[in-house]
Motif scaffolding. Structure first.
Motif, PDB file in Angstrom:
ATOM      1  N   ASN A  54      -7.610   0.358 -14.421  1.00  0.00           N
ATOM      2  CA  ASN A  54      -7.903   1.316 -15.476  1.00  0.00           C
ATOM      3  C   ASN A  54      -8.001   0.634 -16.831  1.00  0.00           C
ATOM      4  N   LYS A  55      -7.225  -0.439 -16.964  1.00  0.00           N
ATOM      5  CA  LYS A  55      -7.215  -1.171 -18.225  1.00  0.00           C
ATOM      6  C   LYS A  55      -8.466  -2.010 -18.383  1.00  0.00           C
ATOM      7  N   GLY A  56      -9.221  -2.163 -17.306  1.00  0.00           N
ATOM      8  CA  GLY A  56     -10.326  -3.117 -17.275  1.00  0.00           C
ATOM      9  C   GLY A  56     -11.266  -2.963 -18.450  1.00  0.00           C
ATOM     10  N   MET A  57     -11.484  -1.711 -18.885  1.00  0.00           N
ATOM     11  CA  MET A  57     -12.436  -1.486 -19.962  1.00  0.00           C
ATOM     12  C   MET A  57     -11.758  -1.579 -21.330  1.00  0.00           C
ATOM     13  N   GLY A  58     -10.455  -1.751 -21.308  1.00  0.00           N
ATOM     14  CA  GLY A  58      -9.713  -1.739 -22.572  1.00  0.00           C
ATOM     15  C   GLY A  58      -8.948  -0.437 -22.667  1.00  0.00           C
ATOM     16  N   GLU A  59      -7.908  -0.461 -23.487  1.00  0.00           N
ATOM     17  CA  GLU A  59      -7.007   0.681 -23.529  1.00  0.00           C
ATOM     18  C   GLU A  59      -6.918   1.275 -24.921  1.00  0.00           C
ATOM     19  N   ASN A  60      -6.333   2.446 -24.988  1.00  0.00           N
ATOM     20  CA  ASN A  60      -5.914   3.048 -26.261  1.00  0.00           C
ATOM     21  C   ASN A  60      -7.020   3.040 -27.312  1.00  0.00           C
ATOM     22  N   PRO A  97      -7.385   4.216 -42.900  1.00  0.00           N
ATOM     23  CA  PRO A  97      -6.511   3.039 -42.780  1.00  0.00           C
ATOM     24  C   PRO A  97      -5.472   3.197 -41.674  1.00  0.00           C
ATOM     25  N   GLU A  98      -5.305   4.450 -41.203  1.00  0.00           N
ATOM     26  CA  GLU A  98      -4.331   4.637 -40.116  1.00  0.00           C
ATOM     27  C   GLU A  98      -4.824   4.047 -38.795  1.00  0.00           C
ATOM     28  N   LEU A  99      -6.097   3.670 -38.732  1.00  0.00           N
ATOM     29  CA  LEU A  99      -6.617   3.055 -37.503  1.00  0.00           C
ATOM     30  C   LEU A  99      -6.378   1.548 -37.530  1.00  0.00           C
ATOM     31  N   ARG A 100      -6.076   1.038 -36.371  1.00  0.00           N
ATOM     32  CA  ARG A 100      -5.790  -0.396 -36.265  1.00  0.00           C
ATOM     33  C   ARG A 100      -7.098  -1.191 -36.286  1.00  0.00           C
ATOM     34  N   VAL A 101      -8.103  -0.669 -35.617  1.00  0.00           N
ATOM     35  CA  VAL A 101      -9.376  -1.367 -35.460  1.00  0.00           C
ATOM     36  C   VAL A 101     -10.512  -0.368 -35.597  1.00  0.00           C
ATOM     37  N   VAL A 102     -11.554  -0.753 -36.316  1.00  0.00           N
ATOM     38  CA  VAL A 102     -12.838  -0.051 -36.207  1.00  0.00           C
ATOM     39  C   VAL A 102     -13.882  -1.123 -36.019  1.00  0.00           C
ATOM     40  N   THR A 103     -14.705  -0.968 -35.010  1.00  0.00           N
ATOM     41  CA  THR A 103     -15.756  -1.952 -34.799  1.00  0.00           C
ATOM     42  C   THR A 103     -16.969  -1.248 -34.208  1.00  0.00           C
ATOM     43  N   GLY A 104     -18.009  -1.991 -33.957  1.00  0.00           N
ATOM     44  CA  GLY A 104     -19.206  -1.359 -33.417  1.00  0.00           C
ATOM     45  C   GLY A 104     -19.862  -2.246 -32.388  1.00  0.00           C
ATOM     46  N   GLU A 105     -20.919  -1.723 -31.764  1.00  0.00           N
ATOM     47  CA  GLU A 105     -21.641  -2.554 -30.811  1.00  0.00           C
ATOM     48  C   GLU A 105     -23.112  -2.150 -30.761  1.00  0.00           C
ATOM     49  N   TYR A 106     -23.926  -3.149 -30.493  1.00  0.00           N
ATOM     50  CA  TYR A 106     -25.348  -2.930 -30.245  1.00  0.00           C
ATOM     51  C   TYR A 106     -25.593  -3.116 -28.769  1.00  0.00           C
ATOM     52  N   MET A 107     -26.508  -2.317 -28.240  1.00  0.00           N
ATOM     53  CA  MET A 107     -26.868  -2.468 -26.831  1.00  0.00           C
ATOM     54  C   MET A 107     -28.394  -2.448 -26.746  1.00  0.00           C
ATOM     55  N   ARG A 108     -28.965  -3.403 -26.044  1.00  0.00           N
ATOM     56  CA  ARG A 108     -30.422  -3.422 -25.875  1.00  0.00           C
ATOM     57  C   ARG A 108     -30.728  -3.734 -24.425  1.00  0.00           C
ATOM     58  N   LYS A 122     -31.607  -8.257 -18.246  1.00  0.00           N
ATOM     59  CA  LYS A 122     -30.240  -7.837 -18.548  1.00  0.00           C
ATOM     60  C   LYS A 122     -30.152  -7.076 -19.860  1.00  0.00           C
ATOM     61  N   MET A 123     -29.054  -6.349 -20.010  1.00  0.00           N
ATOM     62  CA  MET A 123     -28.764  -5.725 -21.287  1.00  0.00           C
ATOM     63  C   MET A 123     -28.072  -6.754 -22.184  1.00  0.00           C
ATOM     64  N   ILE A 124     -28.517  -6.813 -23.427  1.00  0.00           N
ATOM     65  CA  ILE A 124     -27.875  -7.723 -24.388  1.00  0.00           C
ATOM     66  C   ILE A 124     -27.017  -6.889 -25.328  1.00  0.00           C
ATOM     67  N   ASN A 125     -25.801  -7.343 -25.573  1.00  0.00           N
ATOM     68  CA  ASN A 125     -24.895  -6.671 -26.495  1.00  0.00           C
ATOM     69  C   ASN A 125     -24.721  -7.492 -27.761  1.00  0.00           C
ATOM     70  N   GLY A 126     -24.755  -6.816 -28.890  1.00  0.00           N
ATOM     71  CA  GLY A 126     -24.378  -7.483 -30.127  1.00  0.00           C
ATOM     72  C   GLY A 126     -22.961  -7.049 -30.470  1.00  0.00           C
ATOM     73  N   LEU A 127     -22.051  -8.022 -30.538  1.00  0.00           N
ATOM     74  CA  LEU A 127     -20.629  -7.650 -30.624  1.00  0.00           C
ATOM     75  C   LEU A 127     -19.905  -8.360 -31.753  1.00  0.00           C
ATOM     76  N   TYR A 128     -18.718  -7.825 -32.058  1.00  0.00           N
ATOM     77  CA  TYR A 128     -17.836  -8.415 -33.072  1.00  0.00           C
ATOM     78  C   TYR A 128     -16.668  -9.109 -32.372  1.00  0.00           C
ATOM     79  N   GLY A 203     -22.820   2.115 -19.610  1.00  0.00           N
ATOM     80  CA  GLY A 203     -23.729   0.986 -19.399  1.00  0.00           C
ATOM     81  C   GLY A 203     -23.219   0.168 -18.228  1.00  0.00           C
ATOM     82  N   PRO A 204     -23.699  -1.078 -18.094  1.00  0.00           N
ATOM     83  CA  PRO A 204     -23.273  -1.883 -16.949  1.00  0.00           C
ATOM     84  C   PRO A 204     -21.801  -2.268 -17.062  1.00  0.00           C
ATOM     85  N   GLN A 205     -21.258  -2.687 -15.938  1.00  0.00           N
ATOM     86  CA  GLN A 205     -19.900  -3.232 -15.955  1.00  0.00           C
ATOM     87  C   GLN A 205     -19.894  -4.486 -16.822  1.00  0.00           C
ATOM     88  N   ASP A 206     -18.735  -4.764 -17.418  1.00  0.00           N
ATOM     89  CA  ASP A 206     -18.663  -5.903 -18.327  1.00  0.00           C
ATOM     90  C   ASP A 206     -19.049  -7.214 -17.640  1.00  0.00           C
TER      91      ASP A 206
END
Ligand SMILES: Nc1ncnc2c1ncn2[C@@H]1O[C@H](COP(=O)(O)OP(=O)(O)OP(=O)(O)O)[C@@H](O)[C@H]1O
Ligand SMILES: [Mg+2]
Lengths: 418, 226
Positions: A54-60, A97-108, A122-128, A203-206
């Motif tokens: 379940n954690k595979g995709m990331g948690e919380n 500011p109460e959030l620990r992380v804010v980020t984004g992603e591109y998917m193509r 393949k799908m290309i991701n633009g990531l931080y 989208g696809p599995q990581d």
């Protein structure tokens, strides 16, 4: 002290004399203990494995994507597209500011990827860089994920999902440093993802993803819109997800001028799934525990029965002993000790056997689909303790009461017992 | 040593009351050697069980060494059975899973003697009853006479002053029975007090005192002119 030594002498002597019956009882208990421990340890292992999966995709965290407005608002028409911009990452970070992380992603989707003569679509991701920790994109040894310098310099570096690497360059042991082309443009491999179990995905599995720095992505495709924004609260705040989702929506509504009550944004609250999963797993453990408890109860009834029968068999013996001057307390304690000894020995052997079994299973690698879901059975210390206590109680009750009955009558009555 | 005052034992089975013993008065002095005789059901075993502290009377008082037994606690009674009284049963009542020497050891265990002392005593007793070579036999591997001798050795384990025997020869042939009786005479000669229930008039007549019982009463208790 002297009484204890008398008890000890009598106990040891009679125990040796009746080893056969004792052994049989102990085997019954071992059996019962093994049954319940097996169930519980499989439950525990499954729980553990499902949690990992379940954690595979990331948690919380939550994943947010844009949409269209459904209402006109402050003179603006309905049906407007609301899409996030890369600048929103910083904006939301400041506003919330109460959030620990804010980020984004591109998917193509559907980009051409090749290594030598091997071509893939393949799908290309633009990531931080924060994606590594947030979405569990951990590199295998010898590699790394996208870092701040990659971002700053808009480097043409690439992080491969483990399945992609396998497909693209099956013969290369360590792909780090190899050159891979995206739509003909060369990228240097900086890492391959550590294989992981992943139950959820969009989208696809990581393992099937190809990731490059978000800045490089922007440069390549001149893309003004992010596909998703991902955010995560501090771990201590995960009970307030709904509140944060609402606040996020308010900030977005204010910035993009839509009615905050309008359902424009899509949000996937991963925590909710975690909770449901957790409840299912807890329910399952209770169920297995219940079945196991019934099994143990049957074993317990068996033990109680053997103890009870043995007291009946031994009522004459108790009569003889009392006629020979055994005190009532000695007779009682002897039976209690016997019952406790039997139940604890049986329980201990059972738990030990289960422990050996699960340890042996651990040597086998998890590489088939069954074990992927089931995980390794794991003996839990708490389960073991609870079982020992239950067995102790069964032993005490089954030893004490029948013996007390036999010892509380006059020796004559016990001797006459048929 | 033993004094019974108006001892009664009443059994109640359902709504039927039955007096197994009726106001028994009896005195037995130290070193007495008594036979108890009487028809079946006359209350001999009931009487002996009460004397042996294996049973409790429903009426009257029993004084053992001048102490009223009814005032003693269960543990005190257990200790008396262990040290002062040796009981020999008609049905032997040996522990079936234990060997001869282990059976003899039982009262010694309860008395809390050391292992060394127990082994010494068991060895001595086996010799006394002539069973050295049967030490490791279980009851099923012995004859009736041998079992009864084991039982007697066990009764003697803690060297009790009082020996009670309930038809000790009842399950034995007459020759074996005689050897048991000879053993009792030896014990009497050692200064012990003996009370022996028997159906055999021959055996009874060899004993200095005979107690006749009938319907829960002592009808005649006399000493032979020796
Ligand atoms: N537990 C009991 N419940 C009811 N009646 C009993 C009980 N024990 C003994 N009796 C009765 O008490 C009477 C005396 O019994 P006891 O065993 O003392 O006789 P006994 O003289 O030893 O006979 P025997 O020579 O056959 O051994 C008998 O009639 C017997 O039925
Ligand atoms: Mg009798």
């Amino acid at each position: 002290m002297r009484k204890l030594s008398i008890l000890w002498n009598v106990f040891v002597r009679d125990f040796r004399k009746q080893a056969g019956r004792m052994t049989l009882t102990i085997i019954g208990l071992v059996w019962g203990t093994i049954s319940i421990m097996l169930l519980l340890s499989f439950g525990e292992g499954m729980h553990h494995q499902m949690m990992i999966n379940n954690k595979g995709m990331g948690e919380n965290m939550a994943i947010v994507w844009g949409g269209r407005t459904n209402k006109s608002y402050k003179g603006l028409p309905s049906g407007r597209r609301i899409w996030f911009h890369p600048g929103d990452i910083e904006y939301f970070g400041k506003k919330l500011p109460e959030l620990r992380v804010v980020t984004g992603e591109y998917m193509r989707w559907g980009q051409k990827l090749n290594y030598g003569d091997t071509y893939l679509n393949k799908m290309i991701n633009g990531l931080y860089p924060v994606y590594e920790e947030l979405r569990a994109h951990f590199p295998q040894e010898g590699g790394r994920f996208i870092n701040d310098l990659d971002m700053k310099l808009k480097r043409r570096v690439i992080f491969l999902g483990d399945k992609v690497a396998e497909e693209l360059m099956p013969d290369i042991k360590n792909p780090v440093g190899e050159l891979v082309n995206i739509n003909g443009m060369p990228f240097t491999v900086i890492g391959v993802q550590e294989p992981k179990q992943q139950m959820n995905s969009y989208g696809p599995q990581d393992a099937n993803k190809v990731s490059i720095p978000a800045t490089t992505y922007q440069l390549m495709w001149n893309e003004p819109y992010l596909d998703n924004i991902l955010w995560a609260p501090y771990d201590k705040d995960i009970d307030q997800m709904d509140e944060f989702i609402e606040r996020f929506n308010e900030v977005a509504a204010a910035k993009y001028k839509y009615d905050p009550d309008d359902k424009v944004l899509g949000t996937w609250n991963v925590v909710e799934g975690q909770k449901i999963m957790n409840n299912i797993l807890i329910g399952m453990k209770w169920f297995l525990g219940f079945v196991g408890f019934m099994t143990l109860a049957i074993a317990g009834v068996g033990v109680a029965n053997i103890m009870y029968v043995s007291v009946k068999e031994r009522t004459r013996e108790i009569g003889i002993k009392m006629a020979m001057g055994a005190r009532r307390s000695l007779v009682l304690w002897q039976f209690v000790c016997e019952a406790l000894f039997i139940t604890f020995t049986g329980g201990a052997i059972g738990i030990l056997l289960i422990y050996c079994l699960t340890e042996t299973l651990k040597i086998l690698p998890i590489d088939n689909d069954v074990l992927n879901m089931m995980g390794y059975p794991t003996v839990s210390f708490i389960d073991g303790s609870i079982i020992i206590v239950i067995l102790g109680i069964i032993g005490l009750l089954s030893g004490y009461f029948p013996a007390r009955k036999a010892a509380s009558v006059t020796p004559v009555e016990s001797l006459r017992y048929e | 040593m033993i004094k019974l005052q108006n001892i009664s034992k009443q059994y109640i089975t359902g709504s039927v009351k039955f007096d197994a013993l009726l106001e028994i008065n009896l005195e037995i002095k130290e070193r007495d050697f008594c036979a108890v005789v009487g028809p079946s059901g006359s209350g001999k075993s009931t009487l002996m069980n009460i004397i042996g502290c294996l049973d409790i009377p429903t009426g009257g008082e029993y004084y053992l060494d001048n102490k009223p037994v009814s005032s003693l606690s269960a543990d005190e009674l257990a200790d008396i059975r262990n040290r002062k009284i040796g009981f020999v049963f008609q049905a032997f009542n040996l522990l079936p899973y234990a060997t001869a020497e282990e059976n003899i050891e039982v009262p010694l265990l309860f008395a809390g003697h050391s292992r060394k002392k127990r082994l010494e005593r068991v060895k001595y007793l086996l010799e006394k009853v002539g069973l050295q070579d049967k030490a490791l036999n279980k009851p099923t591997e012995m004859s009736g006479g041998e079992m009864q001798r084991v039982a007697i050795a066990r009764a003697l384990a803690n060297d009790p002053p009082l020996i009670l025997a309930d038809e000790p020869t009842g399950n034995l042939d007459s020759k074996t029975g005689e050897s048991i009786v000879r053993l009792f005479h030896e014990l009497s000669a050692e200064g012990r007090t003996l009370l022996v229930i028997t159906h055999d008039p021959n055996i009874a007549s060899q004993m200095p005192r005979i107690i006749h019982m009938q319907d829960g009463r002592i009808v005649n208790s006399h000493a032979h002119a020796a």
